[in-house]
Write a protein that holds these residues in place. Structure first.
Motif, PDB file in Angstrom:
ATOM      1  N   LEU A  39      -5.161  75.263  -4.788  1.00 20.22           N
ATOM      2  CA  LEU A  39      -5.538  74.137  -5.648  1.00 20.22           C
ATOM      3  C   LEU A  39      -5.619  72.840  -4.884  1.00 20.22           C
ATOM      4  O   LEU A  39      -6.161  71.853  -5.376  1.00 20.22           O
ATOM      5  N   GLY A  40      -5.081  72.812  -3.664  1.00 14.42           N
ATOM      6  CA  GLY A  40      -5.103  71.567  -2.912  1.00 14.42           C
ATOM      7  C   GLY A  40      -4.874  71.754  -1.429  1.00 14.42           C
ATOM      8  O   GLY A  40      -4.640  72.877  -0.961  1.00 14.42           O
ATOM      9  N   MET A  41      -4.977  70.640  -0.719  1.00 10.53           N
ATOM     10  CA  MET A  41      -4.696  70.601   0.709  1.00 10.53           C
ATOM     11  C   MET A  41      -3.953  69.318   1.013  1.00 10.53           C
ATOM     12  O   MET A  41      -4.157  68.303   0.338  1.00 10.53           O
ATOM     13  N   VAL A  42      -3.104  69.402   2.026  1.00  8.25           N
ATOM     14  CA  VAL A  42      -2.362  68.235   2.470  1.00  8.25           C
ATOM     15  C   VAL A  42      -2.711  67.968   3.921  1.00  8.25           C
ATOM     16  O   VAL A  42      -2.742  68.890   4.744  1.00  8.25           O
ATOM     17  N   THR A  43      -2.986  66.717   4.220  1.00  3.21           N
ATOM     18  CA  THR A  43      -3.148  66.275   5.590  1.00  3.21           C
ATOM     19  C   THR A  43      -2.457  64.929   5.706  1.00  3.21           C
ATOM     20  O   THR A  43      -2.596  64.075   4.815  1.00  3.21           O
ATOM     21  N   GLU A  44      -1.671  64.767   6.755  1.00  2.00           N
ATOM     22  CA  GLU A  44      -0.920  63.532   6.968  1.00  2.00           C
ATOM     23  C   GLU A  44      -0.135  63.121   5.725  1.00  2.00           C
ATOM     24  O   GLU A  44      -0.118  61.952   5.330  1.00  2.00           O
ATOM     25  N   VAL A  51     -11.721  69.678  -6.877  1.00  3.62           N
ATOM     26  CA  VAL A  51     -12.546  69.044  -7.907  1.00  3.62           C
ATOM     27  C   VAL A  51     -13.859  69.805  -7.993  1.00  3.62           C
ATOM     28  O   VAL A  51     -14.417  70.221  -6.983  1.00  3.62           O
ATOM     29  N   ASP A  52     -14.335  69.998  -9.226  1.00  5.97           N
ATOM     30  CA  ASP A  52     -15.645  70.629  -9.423  1.00  5.97           C
ATOM     31  C   ASP A  52     -16.380  69.901 -10.550  1.00  5.97           C
ATOM     32  O   ASP A  52     -15.900  68.875 -11.049  1.00  5.97           O
ATOM     33  N   ASP A  53     -17.516  70.420 -10.953  1.00  6.17           N
ATOM     34  CA  ASP A  53     -18.315  69.752 -11.989  1.00  6.17           C
ATOM     35  C   ASP A  53     -17.576  69.633 -13.319  1.00  6.17           C
ATOM     36  O   ASP A  53     -17.814  68.701 -14.076  1.00  6.17           O
ATOM     37  N   HIS A  54     -16.678  70.578 -13.622  1.00  2.00           N
ATOM     38  CA  HIS A  54     -15.978  70.571 -14.911  1.00  2.00           C
ATOM     39  C   HIS A  54     -14.868  69.527 -14.994  1.00  2.00           C
ATOM     40  O   HIS A  54     -14.547  69.075 -16.086  1.00  2.00           O
ATOM     41  N   ALA A 105     -10.031  74.330 -11.709  1.00  2.00           N
ATOM     42  CA  ALA A 105     -11.228  74.292 -10.851  1.00  2.00           C
ATOM     43  C   ALA A 105     -11.131  75.352  -9.762  1.00  2.00           C
ATOM     44  O   ALA A 105     -12.122  76.025  -9.454  1.00  2.00           O
ATOM     45  N   ALA A 106      -9.952  75.521  -9.193  1.00  2.00           N
ATOM     46  CA  ALA A 106      -9.762  76.534  -8.142  1.00  2.00           C
ATOM     47  C   ALA A 106     -10.011  77.932  -8.685  1.00  2.00           C
ATOM     48  O   ALA A 106     -10.615  78.773  -8.002  1.00  2.00           O
ATOM     49  N   HIS A 107      -9.587  78.192  -9.911  1.00  2.00           N
ATOM     50  CA  HIS A 107      -9.853  79.491 -10.536  1.00  2.00           C
ATOM     51  C   HIS A 107     -11.353  79.698 -10.750  1.00  2.00           C
ATOM     52  O   HIS A 107     -11.871  80.791 -10.521  1.00  2.00           O
ATOM     53  N   ARG A 108     -12.053  78.637 -11.168  1.00  2.00           N
ATOM     54  CA  ARG A 108     -13.507  78.758 -11.356  1.00  2.00           C
ATOM     55  C   ARG A 108     -14.208  79.046 -10.037  1.00  2.00           C
ATOM     56  O   ARG A 108     -15.116  79.883  -9.969  1.00  2.00           O
ATOM     57  N   VAL A 109     -13.792  78.360  -8.973  1.00  2.00           N
ATOM     58  CA  VAL A 109     -14.388  78.592  -7.651  1.00  2.00           C
ATOM     59  C   VAL A 109     -14.119  80.022  -7.202  1.00  2.00           C
ATOM     60  O   VAL A 109     -15.015  80.710  -6.713  1.00  2.00           O
ATOM     61  N   ALA A 110     -12.894  80.485  -7.383  1.00  2.00           N
ATOM     62  CA  ALA A 110     -12.545  81.849  -6.988  1.00  2.00           C
ATOM     63  C   ALA A 110     -13.351  82.868  -7.787  1.00  2.00           C
ATOM     64  O   ALA A 110     -13.821  83.876  -7.238  1.00  2.00           O
ATOM     65  N   ALA A 111     -13.555  82.611  -9.078  1.00  2.00           N
ATOM     66  CA  ALA A 111     -14.339  83.532  -9.918  1.00  2.00           C
ATOM     67  C   ALA A 111     -15.788  83.585  -9.451  1.00  2.00           C
ATOM     68  O   ALA A 111     -16.399  84.656  -9.413  1.00  2.00           O
ATOM     69  N   LYS A 112     -16.359  82.420  -9.088  1.00  2.00           N
ATOM     70  CA  LYS A 112     -17.735  82.390  -8.586  1.00  2.00           C
ATOM     71  C   LYS A 112     -17.876  83.196  -7.310  1.00  2.00           C
ATOM     72  O   LYS A 112     -18.900  83.814  -7.053  1.00  2.00           O
ATOM     73  N   ARG A 113     -16.844  83.156  -6.496  1.00  2.00           N
ATOM     74  CA  ARG A 113     -16.871  83.869  -5.219  1.00  2.00           C
ATOM     75  C   ARG A 113     -16.455  85.326  -5.374  1.00  2.00           C
ATOM     76  O   ARG A 113     -16.409  86.056  -4.383  1.00  2.00           O
ATOM     77  N   GLY A 114     -16.105  85.720  -6.592  1.00  2.00           N
ATOM     78  CA  GLY A 114     -15.736  87.102  -6.845  1.00  2.00           C
ATOM     79  C   GLY A 114     -14.360  87.483  -6.344  1.00  2.00           C
ATOM     80  O   GLY A 114     -14.066  88.648  -6.119  1.00  2.00           O
TER      81      GLY A 114
END
Length: 125
Positions: A39-44, A51-54, A105-114
């Motif tokens: 769901l996220g990334m951390v840097t510094e 984030v997605d269209d929804h 959003a992460a679940h939607r992206v994962a679903a799109k990618r199968g």
């Protein structure tokens, strides 16, 4: 730069209402996963969330910062991870609300990618 141990522990505590939160180093950054979905990334020690269209409209405040990006062949490539406003770290309930939207959003992206969106856990650090 990856998340410090203190920041990673803080995030695990704050995001615990979402499910099993784990961290994994990747691409010189730290991936933030909930029940195996990133769901996220951390840097510094800065948290960026998916984030997605929804959910983009809900994240307009975050749009004031550039998205997480990387360099490829001399060009900057923006990723679909936006910086969480600093004020959310003083508002735990709202941070969880933003993280919940990022997880959706992460679940939607994962679903799109199968890809499966549950059952696969990452490094339990």
């Amino acid at each position: 730069m990856v998340a410090s141990d203190n920041f990673a522990e803080f995030l695990r505590e704050q995001l615990a209402p979402l499910g099993r939160v784990t961290m994994r180093r990747m691409f010189g950054k730290t991936g933030v996963f909930c029940d195996g979905v990133m769901l996220g990334m951390v840097t510094e020690n800065t948290l960026y969330v998916r984030v997605d269209d929804h959910n983009r409209a809900a994240f307009q405040e975050a749009a004031s910062h550039p998205p997480l990006n990387y360099e490829k062949q001399g060009s900057s490539i923006d990723l679909a991870f936006w910086r969480v406003p600093e004020r959310l770290f003083d508002e735990p309930d709202e941070l969880v609300t933003w993280a919940r939207a990022a997880l959706a959003a992460a679940h939607r992206v994962a679903a799109k990618r199968g890809r499966a969106t549950s059952g696969r856990a990452s490094n339990p650090r």
